[in-house]
Design an enzyme around this catalytic site. Structure first.
Site, PDB file in Angstrom:
ATOM      1  NE  ARG A   1       6.061   5.852   1.067  1.00 43.16           N
ATOM      2  CZ  ARG A   1       5.042   6.011   0.309  1.00 43.16           C
ATOM      3  NH1 ARG A   1       4.463   4.979  -0.134  1.00 43.16           N
ATOM      4  NH2 ARG A   1       4.539   7.180  -0.267  1.00 43.16           N
TER       5      ARG A   1
ATOM      6  CG  HIS B   1       2.867  -1.413  -3.147  1.00 45.82           C
ATOM      7  ND1 HIS B   1       4.074  -0.936  -2.897  1.00 45.82           N
ATOM      8  CD2 HIS B   1       2.209  -0.402  -2.847  1.00 45.82           C
ATOM      9  CE1 HIS B   1       4.129   0.505  -2.427  1.00 45.82           C
ATOM     10  NE2 HIS B   1       2.597   0.641  -2.415  1.00 45.82           N
TER      11      HIS B   1
ATOM     12  CD  GLU C   1       6.664  -2.548  -2.305  1.00 49.26           C
ATOM     13  OE1 GLU C   1       6.420  -1.943  -3.116  1.00 49.26           O
ATOM     14  OE2 GLU C   1       6.470  -2.684  -1.451  1.00 49.26           O
TER      15      GLU C   1
END
Length: 108
Positions: A12, A59, A41
């Site tokens: 994360r 990602h 992000e």
């Protein structure tokens, strides 16, 4: 961390302080970093973009054919089970909120 260490984050974005990591990379406190997720992000810390000892991916660490097929199959298994069908009827394999499966009295 040792100055020879490489930090990798595929978990994360919030796990790593991107600005602090950029400083550590710049100062040589850490050798390198590989990030597939970012703190803010989808934005990437500009200081990280300036580092030559960091690899940044958008990602997509799970973007292999086998992984995506497995993810789709798990999604289908959860859906079928949640609808009360199949061998897992009423018992989705990976519920996000399993307390719901125990009924209204279990929800706090």
């Amino acid at each position: 961390m040792k100055s020879s260490a490489t930090l990798t984050n595929i978990a994360r974005g919030g796990v790593v302080d991107d600005a602090a990591l950029a400083v550590a990379l710049h100062e040589g406190s850490i050798a390198a970093a590989g990030l597939d997720v970012f703190e803010g992000e989808p934005l990437v810390c500009p200081a990280l973009l300036a580092q030559k000892n960091v690899v940044l991916t958008p990602h997509i660490g799970s973007a292999s054919v086998n992984t995506r097929r497995a993810m789709a199959a798990l999604c289908v298994d959860n859906l079928i089970a949640a609808l009360g069908r199949g061998p897992l009827a009423g018992k989705p394999p990976t519920p996000i909120n399993p307390q719901v499966l125990a009924g209204p009295a279990a929800i706090v």
